[in-house]
Design a protein around this motif. Structure first.
Motif, short mmCIF file in Angstrom:
data_model
loop_
_atom_site.label_atom_id
_atom_site.label_comp_id
_atom_site.label_asym_id
_atom_site.label_seq_id
_atom_site.Cartn_x
_atom_site.Cartn_y
_atom_site.Cartn_z
N THR A 23 0.83 -1.21 0.00
CA THR A 23 0.00 0.00 0.00
C THR A 23 0.86 1.25 0.00
OG1 THR A 23 -0.23 0.18 2.42
CG2 THR A 23 -1.83 -1.19 1.27
N HIS A 24 1.98 1.22 0.71
CA HIS A 24 2.90 2.37 0.71
C HIS A 24 3.39 2.64 -0.71
CE1 HIS A 24 4.09 1.67 5.20
NE2 HIS A 24 2.99 2.41 5.09
N ALA A 25 3.77 1.57 -1.41
CA ALA A 25 4.30 1.72 -2.76
C ALA A 25 3.24 2.28 -3.72
CB ALA A 25 4.81 0.37 -3.27
N VAL A 26 2.05 1.70 -3.68
CA VAL A 26 0.99 2.11 -4.60
C VAL A 26 0.55 3.54 -4.31
CG1 VAL A 26 -1.37 1.66 -5.36
CG2 VAL A 26 0.22 -0.25 -5.00
N GLU A 27 0.34 3.85 -3.04
CA GLU A 27 -0.11 5.20 -2.72
C GLU A 27 0.94 6.25 -3.07
OE1 GLU A 27 -3.51 5.30 0.54
OE2 GLU A 27 -1.57 4.87 1.43
N ALA A 28 2.21 5.93 -2.85
CA ALA A 28 3.26 6.88 -3.21
C ALA A 28 3.30 7.09 -4.73
CB ALA A 28 4.62 6.38 -2.72
N TYR A 29 3.04 6.02 -5.48
CA TYR A 29 3.11 6.14 -6.94
C TYR A 29 1.94 6.94 -7.52
CZ TYR A 29 3.95 5.04 -11.80
OH TYR A 29 4.20 5.15 -13.16
N VAL A 30 0.75 6.76 -6.94
CA VAL A 30 -0.41 7.47 -7.48
C VAL A 30 -0.64 8.81 -6.80
CG1 VAL A 30 -1.51 5.27 -8.04
CG2 VAL A 30 -2.12 6.43 -5.89
N SER A 31 0.15 9.14 -5.78
CA SER A 31 -0.02 10.38 -5.03
C SER A 31 0.08 11.62 -5.92
CB SER A 31 1.05 10.47 -3.93
OG SER A 31 1.08 11.75 -3.33
N ARG A 32 -0.65 12.64 -5.56
CA ARG A 32 -0.55 13.92 -6.26
C ARG A 32 0.82 14.56 -6.04
NH1 ARG A 32 -6.43 16.89 -5.18
NH2 ARG A 32 -7.71 15.30 -6.20
#
Length: 204
Positions: A13-22
């Motif tokens: 989740t850390h990886a995915v959220e960091a990648y899609v983060s604004r």
């Protein structure tokens, strides 16, 4: 073993959220995608099948470190905004609360960042480079559902949270999620009523 599995999902989740983060940037993007399990990084189910396999744990540790650096530069997003109050009010471990939310929150967010989630699908190995973004993004959500099923991630109901208590506190969870600031970095900013709808959706 539950803690190990939940830690692996939390790292993802850390990886995915960091990648899609604004707030994503070229530095965080590379680290985030490298942390998404692919043929080089065994996914969490391997930990369950192999028990104490040191190779799988080492791969997860590396992915967690890369994802940690990525989100320190790009932030986390909606899922983490919800998981913190859920953990606090219902005494659910942080990684497990993220896992409970992972498929539903991702499905909610995909339409606002299809190309980003498609990249995650390709990194995870569930879509090819030639696929248009819509299909891989959908495959990514399905892969997360399969992952959580394979890891036997319980719903809040199965985890022993009383229905009345869950729905009584859902408005507060929604308010506290937004107050944390993390949902502001999500590809799409969720209003309070949508967060409450997601709480209802995941209860099980």
């Amino acid at each position: 073993m539950r803690a190990t599995l939940d830690t692996g999902v939390d790292a993802l989740t850390h990886a995915v959220e960091a990648y899609v983060s604004r707030k994503a940037n070229p530095f965080s993007e590379g680290l985030a995608l490298n942390a998404v399990p692919d043929h080089r990084t065994p996914p969490p189910p391997r930990l369950r099948r192999r028990g104490r396999g040191s190779e799988a744990r080492e791969a997860m540790m590396l992915a967690a470190a890369q994802a940690g650096i990525a989100f320190s530069k790009a932030g986390v997003a909606f899922r983490h905004g919800m998981s913190r109050p859920i953990g606090a009010h219902f005494h659910v471990a942080h990684g497990l609360s993220n896992a409970m939310l992972f498929p539903a929150v991702t499905a909610f967010s995909v339409p606002a960042a299809e190309s980003r989630y498609a990249d995650c699908a390709r990194a995870l190995g569930v879509a090819g480079d030639g696929d248009c973004d819509v299909l891989p993004a959908g495959k990514f959500v399905e892969a997360l559902r399969d992952l959580c099923e394979d890891l036997e991630v319980p719903t809040p109901r199965v985890n022993g949270i009383a229905k009345d208590e869950w729905f009584r506190l859902s408005p507060l969870v929604a308010e506290q999620a937004l107050a944390s600031g993390s949902p502001a970095d999500n590809p799409v900013g969720p209003p309070v009523d949508e967060i409450q709808d997601l709480c209802a959706q995941i209860y099980g």
